[in-house]
Design an enzyme around this catalytic site. Structure first.
Site, PDB file in Angstrom:
ATOM      1  N   ASP A  62      55.788  18.308  43.418  1.00  0.00           N
ATOM      2  CA  ASP A  62      55.436  18.670  42.042  1.00  0.00           C
ATOM      3  C   ASP A  62      55.137  17.397  41.275  1.00  0.00           C
ATOM      4  OD1 ASP A  62      55.393  19.461  39.387  1.00  0.00           O
ATOM      5  OD2 ASP A  62      57.183  20.710  39.522  1.00  0.00           O
ATOM      6  N   SER A 142      37.922  15.892  32.872  1.00  0.00           N
ATOM      7  CA  SER A 142      37.052  17.058  32.706  1.00  0.00           C
ATOM      8  C   SER A 142      36.060  16.807  31.590  1.00  0.00           C
ATOM      9  CB  SER A 142      37.894  18.298  32.351  1.00  0.00           C
ATOM     10  OG  SER A 142      37.074  19.393  32.007  1.00  0.00           O
ATOM     11  N   TYR A 155      44.078  22.707  26.760  1.00  0.00           N
ATOM     12  CA  TYR A 155      43.538  22.128  27.995  1.00  0.00           C
ATOM     13  C   TYR A 155      42.590  20.986  27.649  1.00  0.00           C
ATOM     14  CZ  TYR A 155      40.738  21.511  32.191  1.00  0.00           C
ATOM     15  OH  TYR A 155      40.075  20.958  33.262  1.00  0.00           O
ATOM     16  N   LYS A 159      43.026  16.911  28.751  1.00  0.00           N
ATOM     17  CA  LYS A 159      42.044  16.124  29.488  1.00  0.00           C
ATOM     18  C   LYS A 159      41.517  14.965  28.641  1.00  0.00           C
ATOM     19  CE  LYS A 159      42.168  18.204  33.428  1.00  0.00           C
ATOM     20  NZ  LYS A 159      42.671  17.503  34.640  1.00  0.00           N
TER      21      LYS A 159
END
Length: 252
Positions: A62, A142, A155, A159
């Site tokens: 993890d 991203s 999100y 990024k």
């Protein structure tokens, strides 16, 4: 072979972009440590690399846990003797939806995987790279961190944090001969596609997203792997702090 004699750790290597990166690096001569939260997925990719004539080991773990990062480093050293490259590819998202519908648990999970995972990567590997006289981080961010979409606010923010942190790391770690770069893929055909779209995966819904990509298709694992390969290789030895969009023109 562009990575001959090097060892690379690839997180999230059990599927999607990570699988593409792991297999491409192996074809280019690298020893690959395939990390994934899903142990069977990591083992499958490592086995397929071995069957193709490459060298790889699978390490479940993890990325939000410091102890799991320490296990990754120790396993790489035990099997291959050294590490030159770390690809921080493991990532997750909350479903595309209005910002007020994102729960605290979803927010915490996205930032733990996408941002804290990078923190632990740096904490674990920078001391080692300094001792070795250098190293390379390739962080998979991203286009969401460059040209964010509605519905993916947190999100997008995670990024964006990866992009800014990568640039700051490049500036701070350059004197240690540690390079840090990003790859910014546009939406791709991975397990997270439906979450990114926030709607059912139908041809009609895909077309809505494809309409914003001038080259007219989603990114593929091979697209992302090719960019990561260049940034990890000695061909990019004077490149650090850059973010390479692999987006078919989405960010133009």
């Amino acid at each position: 072979m562009r990575l001959n004699g090097k060892t690379a750790v690839v997180t999230g290597g059990g599927s999607g972009f990570g699988e593409g990166i792991a297999k491409t690096f192996a074809r280019e001569g690298a020893n690959v440590v395939v990390n994934d939260l899903n142990s069977s997925a990591a083992e499958r990719v490592a086995s397929e690399i071995a069957l193709a004539g490459g060298r790889a080991i699978a390490i479940a773990g993890d990325v939000t846990q410091h102890t799991d990062w320490q296990v990754l480093l120790e396993a790489a050293l035990e099997d291959f003797g050294n590490v030159q490259i770390v690809v921080n590819n493991a990532g997750t998202t909350h479903r595309n939806k209005p910002v007020l519908e994102v729960t605290e648990a979803e927010f915490d999970h996205v930032y733990a995987v996408n941002v804290k995972g990078l923190y632990w990567s740096v904490q674990t590997f920078v001391p080692y790279f300094r001792e070795q006289g250098g190293g390379v981080f390739v962080n998979i961010a991203s286009t969401a961190g460059v040209r964010p979409r509605p519905g993916l606010v947190w999100y997008n923010g995670s990024k964006g944090a990866v992009i800014v942190a990568s640039k700051a790391l490049a500036a701070e770690l350059g004197p240690d001969r540690i390079r840090v770069n990003c790859v910014n893929p546009v939406i791709g055909e991975t397990a997270l596609l439906k979450e990114f779209m926030g709607v059912e995966d139908t041809p009609e819904n895909r077309q809505r997203f494809l309409a914003s990509i001038p080259l007219g298709r989603f990114s593929t694992p091979q697209d992302v792997a090719n960019a990561a390969l260049f940034l990890a290789s000695d061909e990019a030895e004077f490149i650090t702090g850059t973010c390479l969009e692999v987006d078919g023109g989405r960010c133009v």
